[in-house]
Design a protein around this motif. Structure first.
Motif, PDB file in Angstrom:
ATOM      1  N   ILE A  47     -26.624 -15.360  10.704  1.00  0.00           N
ATOM      2  CA  ILE A  47     -27.882 -14.625  10.688  1.00  0.00           C
ATOM      3  C   ILE A  47     -27.885 -13.790   9.420  1.00  0.00           C
ATOM      4  O   ILE A  47     -26.941 -13.055   9.161  1.00  0.00           O
ATOM      5  CB  ILE A  47     -27.998 -13.734  11.936  1.00  0.00           C
ATOM      6  N   LYS A  56     -30.242 -11.443   8.458  1.00  0.00           N
ATOM      7  CA  LYS A  56     -30.601 -10.051   8.693  1.00  0.00           C
ATOM      8  C   LYS A  56     -30.997  -9.886  10.148  1.00  0.00           C
ATOM      9  O   LYS A  56     -31.374 -10.850  10.821  1.00  0.00           O
ATOM     10  CB  LYS A  56     -31.723  -9.599   7.769  1.00  0.00           C
ATOM     11  N   SER A  89     -33.496 -11.974  12.497  1.00  0.00           N
ATOM     12  CA  SER A  89     -33.758 -13.294  11.925  1.00  0.00           C
ATOM     13  C   SER A  89     -33.072 -14.366  12.760  1.00  0.00           C
ATOM     14  O   SER A  89     -32.102 -14.092  13.461  1.00  0.00           O
ATOM     15  CB  SER A  89     -33.243 -13.353  10.480  1.00  0.00           C
TER      16      SER A  89
END
Length: 121
Positions: free
Chosen positions: A100, A102, A105
């Motif tokens: 991931i 951020k 997301s």
């Protein structure tokens, strides 16, 4: 983007050992699964071993008892220690992660460029 850099491949005699390493870098919030796959000439890519962020592991039957996967969550690295290597272990080995980038997301899959492992006398 997430980059994966592998190292440690090479030529080894049957019965020998090799240690593969993979380092993930770039825009990373978290990494869930880290794994090693391999692809031999004329064959499909197959899972060798995987490890979750919590440390749960799974191995292909061919790798059980001979290979050990480990990771360092702080460094975003994953290693594959291979022992008692056989000619049939010859393949290009690929590092794989799900990451991931951020918070909030979705998770995406990323692959390394591959490193050649050749087991031959």
């Amino acid at each position: 983007q997430v980059q994966l850099v592998e190292s440690g491949g090479g030529l080894v005699q049957p019965g020998g050992s090799l240690r593969l390493s993979c380092a993930a870098s770039g825009s990373i919030f978290s990494i869930n699964v880290m794994a090693w796959y391999r692809q031999a000439p004329g064959k499909e890519r197959e899972l060798v071993a995987g490890i979750t962020s919590g440390g749960s592991t799974n191995y292909a039957d061919s790798a059980k008892g001979r290979f050990t996967i480990s990771r360092d969550n702080a460094k975003n690295t994953v290693d594959l220690q291979m022992k008692s290597l056989k000619p049939e272990d010859t393949a290009v080995y690929y590092c794989y992660v799900t990451a991931i980038r951020k918070l909030g997301s979705p998770s995406y899959q990323y692959w390394g460029q591959g490193t050649q492992v050749t087991v031959s006398s």
